[in-house]
Design an enzyme around this catalytic site. Structure first.
Site, PDB file in Angstrom:
ATOM      1  N   ASP A 220       8.463   9.360  23.758  1.00  0.00           N
ATOM      2  CA  ASP A 220       8.422   8.887  22.362  1.00  0.00           C
ATOM      3  C   ASP A 220       6.987   8.638  21.912  1.00  0.00           C
ATOM      4  O   ASP A 220       6.756   8.357  20.738  1.00  0.00           O
ATOM      5  CB  ASP A 220       9.256   7.615  22.187  1.00  0.00           C
ATOM      6  CG  ASP A 220       8.827   6.507  23.134  1.00  0.00           C
ATOM      7  OD1 ASP A 220       8.799   6.755  24.345  1.00  0.00           O
ATOM      8  OD2 ASP A 220       8.504   5.407  22.666  1.00  0.00           O
TER       9      ASP A 220
ATOM     10  N   ASP B 158      10.112  -8.528  16.376  1.00  0.00           N
ATOM     11  CA  ASP B 158       9.784  -9.118  15.073  1.00  0.00           C
ATOM     12  C   ASP B 158       9.114  -8.132  14.113  1.00  0.00           C
ATOM     13  O   ASP B 158       8.857  -8.470  12.958  1.00  0.00           O
ATOM     14  CB  ASP B 158       8.896 -10.358  15.256  1.00  0.00           C
ATOM     15  CG  ASP B 158       7.581 -10.028  15.942  1.00  0.00           C
ATOM     16  OD1 ASP B 158       7.325  -8.844  16.222  1.00  0.00           O
ATOM     17  OD2 ASP B 158       6.804 -10.972  16.197  1.00  0.00           O
TER      18      ASP B 158
ATOM     19  N   ASP C 293      -0.408   6.071  20.161  1.00  0.00           N
ATOM     20  CA  ASP C 293      -0.056   4.853  20.899  1.00  0.00           C
ATOM     21  C   ASP C 293      -1.220   4.373  21.758  1.00  0.00           C
ATOM     22  O   ASP C 293      -1.404   4.813  22.893  1.00  0.00           O
ATOM     23  CB  ASP C 293       1.202   5.009  21.753  1.00  0.00           C
ATOM     24  CG  ASP C 293       1.752   3.638  22.132  1.00  0.00           C
ATOM     25  OD1 ASP C 293       0.945   2.752  22.495  1.00  0.00           O
ATOM     26  OD2 ASP C 293       2.970   3.430  22.047  1.00  0.00           O
TER      27      ASP C 293
HETATM   28  P1  AMP Z   1       5.832   1.385  22.356  1.00  0.00           P
HETATM   29  O1  AMP Z   1       5.884   0.795  23.709  1.00  0.00           O
HETATM   30  O2  AMP Z   1       4.714   0.849  21.524  1.00  0.00           O
HETATM   31  O3  AMP Z   1       5.852   2.865  22.381  1.00  0.00           O
HETATM   32  O4  AMP Z   1       7.157   0.902  21.604  1.00  0.00           O
HETATM   33  C1  AMP Z   1       8.437   1.251  22.054  1.00  0.00           C
HETATM   34  C2  AMP Z   1       9.484   0.895  21.015  1.00  0.00           C
HETATM   35  O5  AMP Z   1       9.533  -0.513  20.803  1.00  0.00           O
HETATM   36  C3  AMP Z   1       9.246   1.509  19.657  1.00  0.00           C
HETATM   37  O6  AMP Z   1      10.486   1.909  19.136  1.00  0.00           O
HETATM   38  C4  AMP Z   1       8.638   0.378  18.865  1.00  0.00           C
HETATM   39  O7  AMP Z   1       8.862   0.526  17.486  1.00  0.00           O
HETATM   40  C5  AMP Z   1       9.389  -0.823  19.421  1.00  0.00           C
HETATM   41  N1  AMP Z   1       8.602  -2.066  19.263  1.00  0.00           N
HETATM   42  C6  AMP Z   1       7.468  -2.378  19.906  1.00  0.00           C
HETATM   43  N2  AMP Z   1       7.010  -3.589  19.509  1.00  0.00           N
HETATM   44  C7  AMP Z   1       7.872  -4.058  18.583  1.00  0.00           C
HETATM   45  C8  AMP Z   1       7.959  -5.252  17.794  1.00  0.00           C
HETATM   46  N3  AMP Z   1       7.039  -6.226  17.867  1.00  0.00           N
HETATM   47  N4  AMP Z   1       9.011  -5.374  16.967  1.00  0.00           N
HETATM   48  C9  AMP Z   1       9.933  -4.421  16.877  1.00  0.00           C
HETATM   49  N5  AMP Z   1       9.915  -3.268  17.583  1.00  0.00           N
HETATM   50  C10 AMP Z   1       8.905  -3.082  18.435  1.00  0.00           C
HETATM   51 MG    MG Z   2       5.306   4.053  20.793  1.00  0.00          MG
END
Ligand code: AMP
Ligand code: MG
Length: 493
Positions: A249, A122, A259
């Site tokens: 990432d 979202d 992060d």
């Molecule tokens: P992260 O685990 O925070 O490093 O996120 C991994 C990927 O998931 C990244 O590309 C984020 O942008 C995407 N992501 C995480 N939470 C959301 C969310 N609520 N809506 C859309 N994309 C998300």
């Molecule tokens: Mg991330």
């Protein structure tokens, strides 16, 4: 005059690097906190940022003049498995700002709505992860750790649905840049060597201009990134910080921590400590962090192979040689940091190394509080300060530690520095205050369940001076009682 002066270099890169994406407006924005110190550093008018107009911009309801909002694309290894397409799924880059000292910073909104990279998500964030990131990233900055920062946070007046419904929030995040190891992987996996070269040129210009003078600027850039990462992870280890999601990432090539999803500082020392609820194998446990950083850098080196040298075998040899320097660089940074924490000019091979190892052993055996162990050592480093404001009420070494403490005192007696100077150095390297998990949790619960931002604001105020202990603030330095211990953390999605 415009409230924020943008100068957007990333938006001038070709279109394969991002998707143009404006933040999606929210129902009823309200302020949470504004970081005045950072705003001033960035030349942003603090009064404006505090005002309704500032809140509207942070919430994404108004795009300020000069902003060219975009979502950047990247790939990455998540828990060891390659994901070819990630990207800013819940964030947009508003643009870049030149600070008063002339340094370039990204200004990003996180939780600002869906983007082409949301993959069904979202694009929003509950208030909990926003407060956690604000607290921990700003604490890290005050602890001298390179990190992304929090410029401001606002509520959205909307609900976000997860396991339950939570109040939504947006964080304005500032970073030297948001380019990740995964950004390089994205183009390498597509065999898009032109974009790989462009991205490398961009990083060299923005972060490692000295690399330009080298015979092989790409190699020099890789070497610089390796050094930054070695310094960074050493800082984490010396503070008992567990990142929790060291996917490629989530590793910035500028060398800042990013992060703050499942991150946590250790209370009781345990080298195998893991907090993240999804890290079943302990891949990102405390003791694994240097190895994982090394592994992540080898992924970067591999992505750079096509532009490291026109001949593949030579490229591999250069990459390997660079990567192989990581363990020694980490060890050096870690050892120097440890010397500062123990009040020693240097840690010499042999007796000193054993002293350090035995301390870790002692801390693990007795599950000593990581932060207070080192803080108490600083208290004990100068007999003159007996009875002054110290953490003796909160923490005392067990009887079993007495032989080690005697060895350490004997060793200190051989140092040339005065005990006063030594203690000052130790205090400056061993904080009294870290964002303790149970306090972060309590701040989040108060804000989420009761709309009460006081615990958050009090904790943040305290963390702004992590080395300055006073008895009035004892509560913020106290380890959790058994029923307060936080055993698991969750990604902020
Ligand atoms: P992260 O685990 O925070 O490093 O996120 C991994 C990927 O998931 C990244 O590309 C984020 O942008 C995407 N992501 C995480 N939470 C959301 C969310 N609520 N809506 C859309 N994309 C998300
Ligand atoms: Mg991330």
């Amino acid at each position: 005059m415009d409230p924020i002066i943008f100068d957007n270099s990333y938006a001038r890169l070709p279109e394969q690097f991002y998707a143009r994406q404006a933040p999606v407006p929210v129902a009823a924005p309200g302020p949470i906190r504004v970081n005045h110190q950072l705003a001033k550093q960035l030349g942003i008018d603090v009064n404006w940022l505090d005002s309704e107009a500032g809140t509207q911009v942070i919430a994404g309801n108004a795009v300020p003049p000069g902003s060219e909002p975009l979502a950047s694309v990247y790939a990455g290894h998540q828990f060891g498995g390659y994901n070819p397409q990630l990207g800013d799924g819940r964030a947009v880059l508003l643009g870049e700002i030149l600070s008063l000292e002339g340094r370039r910073f990204d200004l990003q909104l996180k939780g600002s709505g869906p983007t082409p990279y949301s993959r069904g998500g979202d694009g929003r964030s509950p208030i909990g992860p926003v407060l956690r990131e604000y607290l921990v990233s700003e604490a890290m900055h005050r602890l001298g750790v390179p990190t992304t920062r929090a410029l401001a946070a606002v509520t959205t007046g909307e609900k976000v649905q997860r396991d339950e419904s939570y109040p939504g929030a947006v964080l304005a995040r500032v970073a030297s840049s948001h380019i990740r190891i995964g950004s390089f992987q994205y183009f390498a996996a597509r065999r898009d060597t032109d974009s790989l070269s462009l991205l490398s040129d961009y990083i060299i210009d923005r972060h490692y201009p000295d690399a330009r003078n080298s015979d092989n600027p790409i190699l020099a850039m890789l070497e610089a990134i390796i050094s930054q990462q070695a310094q960074l992870v050493a800082r984490w280890q010396l503070l008992g910080f567990i990142h929790g999601v060291m996917n490629t990432d989530n590793i910035l090539v500028c060398g800042e921590t990013i992060d703050y999803g499942p991150c946590a500082f250790m209370d009781q020392f345990n080298p195998d400590q893991v907090f993240s609820s999804i890290d079943h194998a302990g891949r990102y446990a405390y003791r694994q962090q240097p190895n994982i950083a090394h592994w992540n850098l080898s992924v970067l080196a591999q992505a750079l192979l096509p532009i490291l040298d026109s001949e593949q075998q030579r490229a591999i040899a250069l990459a390997q040689k660079a990567i192989n320097t990581f363990p020694a660089q980490f060890l050096l940074a870690n050892t120097q940091g440890m010397a500062d924490k123990l009040g020693l000019q240097a840690i010499e091979e042999g007796e000193d190394t054993a002293l350090v190892e035995d301390l870790w052993q002692l801390m693990a055996e007795h599950a000593l509080d990581f932060t207070l162990t080192f803080r108490r050592l600083a208290d004990l480093a100068d007999k003159q300060t007996e009875g002054k404001s110290n953490v003796g009420d909160l923490f005392e070494f067990p009887d079993d530690a007495q032989p080690w403490l005697e060895r350490w005192h004997t060793r200190l007696a051989r140092e040339k520095t005065s005990s006063k100077a030594r203690q000052a150095l130790m205090y400056n390297n061993s904080p009294a205050f870290i964002p303790r998990n149970h306090l972060v949790e309590a701040a989040i619960v108060a804000a989420t369940d009761r709309d009460d931002l006081n615990p958050f604001n009090q904790l943040m105020d305290t963390l702004e001076n992590p080395y300055r202990y006073g008895k009035a603030l004892a509560l913020f330095a106290t380890p959790p009682s058994p029923d307060q211990v936080v055993r698991q953390t969750f990604c902020g999605t």
